[in-house]
Design a protein around this motif. Structure first.
Motif, PDB file in Angstrom:
ATOM      1  N   GLU A 171      14.597-150.227 -51.425  1.00  0.00           N
ATOM      2  CA  GLU A 171      13.845-149.454 -50.442  1.00  0.00           C
ATOM      3  C   GLU A 171      12.369-149.769 -50.662  1.00  0.00           C
ATOM      4  OE1 GLU A 171      14.960-145.432 -51.063  1.00  0.00           O
ATOM      5  OE2 GLU A 171      16.993-145.693 -50.279  1.00  0.00           O
ATOM      6  N   ASP A 172      11.928-150.916 -50.134  1.00  0.00           N
ATOM      7  CA  ASP A 172      10.613-151.491 -50.390  1.00  0.00           C
ATOM      8  C   ASP A 172      10.574-152.029 -51.818  1.00  0.00           C
ATOM      9  OD1 ASP A 172       8.046-152.369 -50.050  1.00  0.00           O
ATOM     10  OD2 ASP A 172       7.143-150.462 -50.581  1.00  0.00           O
ATOM     11  N   ILE A 173      10.693-151.128 -52.813  1.00  0.00           N
ATOM     12  CA  ILE A 173      10.784-151.595 -54.191  1.00  0.00           C
ATOM     13  C   ILE A 173      12.219-151.427 -54.674  1.00  0.00           C
ATOM     14  CG2 ILE A 173       8.369-151.010 -54.649  1.00  0.00           C
ATOM     15  CD1 ILE A 173       9.428-148.623 -56.290  1.00  0.00           C
ATOM     16  N   ALA A 174      12.561-152.155 -55.722  1.00  0.00           N
ATOM     17  CA  ALA A 174      13.913-152.060 -56.275  1.00  0.00           C
ATOM     18  C   ALA A 174      14.074-150.728 -57.002  1.00  0.00           C
ATOM     19  CB  ALA A 174      14.174-153.226 -57.230  1.00  0.00           C
ATOM     20  N   GLN A 175      15.104-149.985 -56.644  1.00  0.00           N
ATOM     21  CA  GLN A 175      15.339-148.686 -57.253  1.00  0.00           C
ATOM     22  C   GLN A 175      16.769-148.607 -57.770  1.00  0.00           C
ATOM     23  OE1 GLN A 175      13.631-145.080 -55.400  1.00  0.00           O
ATOM     24  NE2 GLN A 175      13.268-146.373 -53.613  1.00  0.00           N
ATOM     25  N   ILE A 176      16.940-147.814 -58.836  1.00  0.00           N
ATOM     26  CA  ILE A 176      18.260-147.473 -59.333  1.00  0.00           C
ATOM     27  C   ILE A 176      18.549-146.046 -58.881  1.00  0.00           C
ATOM     28  CG2 ILE A 176      19.745-147.202 -61.341  1.00  0.00           C
ATOM     29  CD1 ILE A 176      18.880-150.062 -60.818  1.00  0.00           C
ATOM     30  N   ILE A 177      19.663-145.864 -58.185  1.00  0.00           N
ATOM     31  CA  ILE A 177      20.045-144.556 -57.662  1.00  0.00           C
ATOM     32  C   ILE A 177      21.358-144.134 -58.303  1.00  0.00           C
ATOM     33  CG2 ILE A 177      20.757-143.290 -55.597  1.00  0.00           C
ATOM     34  CD1 ILE A 177      18.851-144.929 -53.974  1.00  0.00           C
ATOM     35  N   ILE A 178      21.404-142.870 -58.760  1.00  0.00           N
ATOM     36  CA  ILE A 178      22.621-142.307 -59.337  1.00  0.00           C
ATOM     37  C   ILE A 178      22.920-140.999 -58.623  1.00  0.00           C
ATOM     38  CG2 ILE A 178      23.702-141.353 -61.400  1.00  0.00           C
ATOM     39  CD1 ILE A 178      22.218-143.307 -63.065  1.00  0.00           C
ATOM     40  N   ASN A 179      24.127-140.871 -58.070  1.00  0.00           N
ATOM     41  CA  ASN A 179      24.566-139.656 -57.384  1.00  0.00           C
ATOM     42  C   ASN A 179      25.670-138.982 -58.186  1.00  0.00           C
ATOM     43  OD1 ASN A 179      22.902-140.061 -55.081  1.00  0.00           O
ATOM     44  ND2 ASN A 179      24.376-141.511 -54.262  1.00  0.00           N
ATOM     45  N   THR A 180      25.718-137.645 -58.108  1.00  0.00           N
ATOM     46  CA  THR A 180      26.843-136.906 -58.671  1.00  0.00           C
ATOM     47  C   THR A 180      27.113-135.698 -57.796  1.00  0.00           C
ATOM     48  OG1 THR A 180      27.719-135.748 -60.614  1.00  0.00           O
ATOM     49  CG2 THR A 180      25.343-135.619 -60.264  1.00  0.00           C
ATOM     50  N   SER A 181      28.385-135.440 -57.520  1.00  0.00           N
ATOM     51  CA  SER A 181      28.775-134.367 -56.608  1.00  0.00           C
ATOM     52  C   SER A 181      28.636-133.012 -57.287  1.00  0.00           C
ATOM     53  CB  SER A 181      30.223-134.576 -56.149  1.00  0.00           C
ATOM     54  OG  SER A 181      30.703-133.454 -55.444  1.00  0.00           O
ATOM     55  N   ILE A 182      28.318-131.972 -56.469  1.00  0.00           N
ATOM     56  CA  ILE A 182      28.348-130.599 -56.982  1.00  0.00           C
ATOM     57  C   ILE A 182      29.471-129.793 -56.343  1.00  0.00           C
ATOM     58  CG2 ILE A 182      25.878-130.575 -57.505  1.00  0.00           C
ATOM     59  CD1 ILE A 182      25.513-128.839 -54.998  1.00  0.00           C
ATOM     60  N   SER A 183      29.998-130.253 -55.189  1.00  0.00           N
ATOM     61  CA  SER A 183      31.096-129.515 -54.569  1.00  0.00           C
ATOM     62  C   SER A 183      32.360-129.628 -55.417  1.00  0.00           C
ATOM     63  CB  SER A 183      31.350-130.022 -53.152  1.00  0.00           C
ATOM     64  OG  SER A 183      31.619-131.406 -53.139  1.00  0.00           O
ATOM     65  N   SER A 184      32.521-130.763 -56.116  1.00  0.00           N
ATOM     66  CA  SER A 184      33.595-130.942 -57.111  1.00  0.00           C
ATOM     67  C   SER A 184      32.951-131.617 -58.321  1.00  0.00           C
ATOM     68  CB  SER A 184      34.732-131.805 -56.551  1.00  0.00           C
ATOM     69  OG  SER A 184      35.314-131.213 -55.415  1.00  0.00           O
ATOM     70  N   PRO A 185      32.312-130.832 -59.197  1.00  0.00           N
ATOM     71  CA  PRO A 185      31.491-131.419 -60.268  1.00  0.00           C
ATOM     72  C   PRO A 185      32.260-132.422 -61.120  1.00  0.00           C
ATOM     73  CG  PRO A 185      31.130-129.058 -60.126  1.00  0.00           C
ATOM     74  CD  PRO A 185      32.284-129.368 -59.225  1.00  0.00           C
ATOM     75  N   THR A 186      31.671-133.615 -61.277  1.00  0.00           N
ATOM     76  CA  THR A 186      32.253-134.678 -62.081  1.00  0.00           C
ATOM     77  C   THR A 186      31.141-135.293 -62.926  1.00  0.00           C
ATOM     78  OG1 THR A 186      31.917-136.247 -60.261  1.00  0.00           O
ATOM     79  CG2 THR A 186      34.074-135.183 -60.397  1.00  0.00           C
ATOM     80  N   CYS A 187      31.445-136.385 -63.585  1.00  0.00           N
ATOM     81  CA  CYS A 187      30.465-137.178 -64.341  1.00  0.00           C
ATOM     82  C   CYS A 187      29.859-136.408 -65.507  1.00  0.00           C
ATOM     83  CB  CYS A 187      29.354-137.693 -63.418  1.00  0.00           C
ATOM     84  SG  CYS A 187      29.928-138.812 -62.124  1.00  0.00           S
ATOM     85  N   GLY A 188      30.551-135.383 -66.003  1.00  0.00           N
ATOM     86  CA  GLY A 188      30.028-134.591 -67.106  1.00  0.00           C
ATOM     87  C   GLY A 188      29.085-133.487 -66.672  1.00  0.00           C
ATOM     88  N   THR A 189      28.977-133.247 -65.359  1.00  0.00           N
ATOM     89  CA  THR A 189      28.091-132.195 -64.855  1.00  0.00           C
ATOM     90  C   THR A 189      28.619-130.824 -65.275  1.00  0.00           C
ATOM     91  OG1 THR A 189      27.428-133.513 -62.946  1.00  0.00           O
ATOM     92  CG2 THR A 189      27.115-131.140 -62.785  1.00  0.00           C
ATOM     93  N   SER A 190      27.728-129.989 -65.809  1.00  0.00           N
ATOM     94  CA  SER A 190      28.092-128.628 -66.202  1.00  0.00           C
ATOM     95  C   SER A 190      27.581-127.633 -65.164  1.00  0.00           C
ATOM     96  CB  SER A 190      27.509-128.285 -67.573  1.00  0.00           C
ATOM     97  OG  SER A 190      26.089-128.282 -67.519  1.00  0.00           O
ATOM     98  N   MET A 191      28.222-126.476 -65.098  1.00  0.00           N
ATOM     99  CA  MET A 191      27.834-125.435 -64.156  1.00  0.00           C
ATOM    100  C   MET A 191      27.670-124.122 -64.900  1.00  0.00           C
ATOM    101  SD  MET A 191      29.965-123.911 -60.892  1.00  0.00           S
ATOM    102  CE  MET A 191      31.103-123.036 -61.987  1.00  0.00           C
ATOM    103  N   THR A 192      26.528-123.452 -64.700  1.00  0.00           N
ATOM    104  CA  THR A 192      26.296-122.124 -65.255  1.00  0.00           C
ATOM    105  C   THR A 192      25.831-121.199 -64.142  1.00  0.00           C
ATOM    106  OG1 THR A 192      24.016-122.721 -65.864  1.00  0.00           O
ATOM    107  CG2 THR A 192      25.723-122.977 -67.555  1.00  0.00           C
ATOM    108  N   VAL A 193      26.144-119.911 -64.282  1.00  0.00           N
ATOM    109  CA  VAL A 193      25.784-118.923 -63.273  1.00  0.00           C
ATOM    110  C   VAL A 193      24.983-117.813 -63.938  1.00  0.00           C
ATOM    111  CG1 VAL A 193      26.660-117.295 -61.553  1.00  0.00           C
ATOM    112  CG2 VAL A 193      27.876-119.438 -61.970  1.00  0.00           C
ATOM    113  N   ASN A 194      23.809-117.511 -63.368  1.00  0.00           N
ATOM    114  CA  ASN A 194      23.056-116.347 -63.827  1.00  0.00           C
ATOM    115  C   ASN A 194      23.086-115.287 -62.724  1.00  0.00           C
ATOM    116  OD1 ASN A 194      21.080-117.097 -61.889  1.00  0.00           O
ATOM    117  ND2 ASN A 194      19.971-118.329 -63.402  1.00  0.00           N
TER     118      ASN A 194
END
Length: 309
Positions: free
Chosen positions: A95-118
């Motif tokens: 995108e003009d410059i070279a970028q590294i993009i990483i996506n991770t879902s929150i509707s079905s958390p994956t990739c080691g994503t943790s969820m906490t609720v306050n």
């Protein structure tokens, strides 16, 4: 002379391969030997810190953007970035410059994503693992890096649908407090109890005492949460402060004064709340506007209404 012959051969390869080269970003140069793009590191200066990433908290995912060539200049391995789950890796996007993009879902958390609720928000968190680059001489001059990041989403928000009942009730955007994230809810009216035939004034008139079936829904809501309609009320104009206001539901239950007008079919146990409402008319106005206050709760939050077990 052997050196000059080598240079002449290399130049010939560059000319031949140029027409087949992949598109390079503005901060990359074409590498004729490998037939790939490589970073033009002369455009960057070495710093002691990581390049500042860009974090996007989207309704259904978290996204990180980092400059590939700044990573390379700072002696980090841009090709082997990954989240806590090593299988979740970055991809290069120009995108003009070279970028590294990483996506991770929150509707079905994956990739080691943790969820906490306050008390007010649900927080999704992960870490980006950034390995040091091994130089061509086989040495490492950086420590591996770990970049922690998180996105917060509110559990409570007001919902206003400023649309008259005569057409199909439309879609409104819900803006979370402090601009943390945007959610989207849909409020629609249907003419059948299966919620399959949307009401549209262009094709059908609506009469007093007709049943309408009302749906309030948030798509892509994490299965750990439910949508709860706290209050539904009606006014003769599209002003939320208009007088009079007829409370159709309070605390998730039909209001006592109009209990015969509203029946709760589903509220507080899925991503959709459903109601049956009998159509009524203001004596001095032809329009009826509906407003709702919606809350997202952890687990179930089914109201216990008067007369229920």
């Amino acid at each position: 002379m052997a050196v000059w012959r080598g240079l002449t051969l290399t130049l010939g390869i560059l000319i031949t391969a140029a027409a087949q080269s992949p598109p390079c970003a503005s901060d990359e140069s074409f590498n004729a030997i490998a037939n790939t793009c490589s970073c033009n590191l002369t455009m960057y200066i070495t710093t002691d810190s990581l390049p500042t990433p860009s974090l996007h908290c989207l309704p259904d995912q978290m996204r990180l953007n980092l400059s590939k060539c700044q990573l390379e200049r700072n002696r980090y391995d841009s090709e082997n970035l990954h989240l806590l789950d090593p299988s979740c890796v970055g991809v290069q996007v120009n995108e003009d410059i070279a970028q590294i993009i990483i996506n991770t879902s929150i509707s079905s958390p994956t990739c080691g994503t943790s969820m906490t609720v306050n008390g007010s928000h649900v927080v999704y968190a992960n870490s980006l693992m950034i390995p040091a680059k091994v130089s061509t001489s086989g040495i490492i001059t950086r420590n591996n890096a770990r970049l922690a990041f998180d996105c917060s989403y509110p559990l409570s928000m007001p919902v206003s649908l400023l649309t008259v009942l005569r057409p199909i009730l439309g879609v409104i955007a819900l803006t979370a407090p402090e601009g943390i994230a945007d959610l989207e809810a849909t409020l629609e009216a249907f003419t059948d109890s299966n919620f399959s035939v949307p009401y549209n004034q262009s094709f059908r008139d609506v009469y007093v005492d007709d049943p309408l079936y009302v749906s309030v829904k948030i798509d892509n809501l994490d299965a750990a949460f439910s949508l709860h309609v706290n209050r539904m009320y009606a006014t003769p104009t599209n002003d939320t402060n208009a007088v009079p206001q007829i409370d159709l539901m309070t605390d998730g239950c039909p209001s006592a004064d109009v209990a015969d007008l509203v029946a709760v079919m589903n509220n507080g146990n899925t991503n959709e709340a459903r109601f049956m409402m009998k159509v009524f008319k203001f004596l001095w106005a032809d329009s009826v506007y509906l407003f709702t206050d919606v809350q997202v709760c952890s687990g179930y939050c089914i109201p216990v209404c008067s007369g229920e077990a």
